[in-house]
Scaffold this active site. Structure first.
Site, mmCIF file in Angstrom:
data_model
loop_
_atom_site.group_PDB
_atom_site.id
_atom_site.type_symbol
_atom_site.label_atom_id
_atom_site.label_comp_id
_atom_site.label_asym_id
_atom_site.label_seq_id
_atom_site.Cartn_x
_atom_site.Cartn_y
_atom_site.Cartn_z
ATOM 1 C CE1 TYR A 41 22.002 -25.980 -54.608
ATOM 2 C CE2 TYR A 41 21.200 -28.197 -54.147
ATOM 3 C CZ TYR A 41 21.877 -27.310 -54.967
ATOM 4 O OH TYR A 41 22.413 -27.756 -56.145
ATOM 5 C CB ILE A 74 30.612 -37.195 -57.659
ATOM 6 C CG1 ILE A 74 29.919 -37.139 -59.023
ATOM 7 C CG2 ILE A 74 31.762 -38.192 -57.662
ATOM 8 C CD1 ILE A 74 30.787 -36.645 -60.146
#
Length: 84
Positions: A41, A74
């Site tokens: 990623y 978050i």
């Protein structure tokens, strides 16, 4: 192949039609910083960041901006699950 194909396809058409505008790519904060357990990623998002920068340089003369947004994360319960 999504990001490079998108940028090249739309940039060619924009240049052909003399359209000025902005191409927006979605990267990630992990394109600029490393994280454990996200090797692929991190590498993919770093590539998006660099494609945005390179595309911006190459297309500036045609009035086309290429930008990359890099949202962060978050701290929610799903992050706790992912860390296990």
């Amino acid at each position: 192949m999504g990001v490079p194909l998108f940028v090249v396809t739309y940039a060619k058409k924009m240049v052909e039609l003399n359209v000025k505008g902005t191409i927006v790519n979605t990267a990630s904060i992990y394109g600029t910083m490393a994280a454990v357990g996200s090797f692929n990623y991190n590498a993919a998002k770093a590539a998006v960041v660099m494609m945005s920068k390179s595309g911006a340089l190459e297309l500036a003369e045609h009035g086309i901006r290429v930008v990359g947004v890099a949202p962060g994360f978050i701290d929610t319960s799903i992050l706790v699950t992912m860390k296990k």
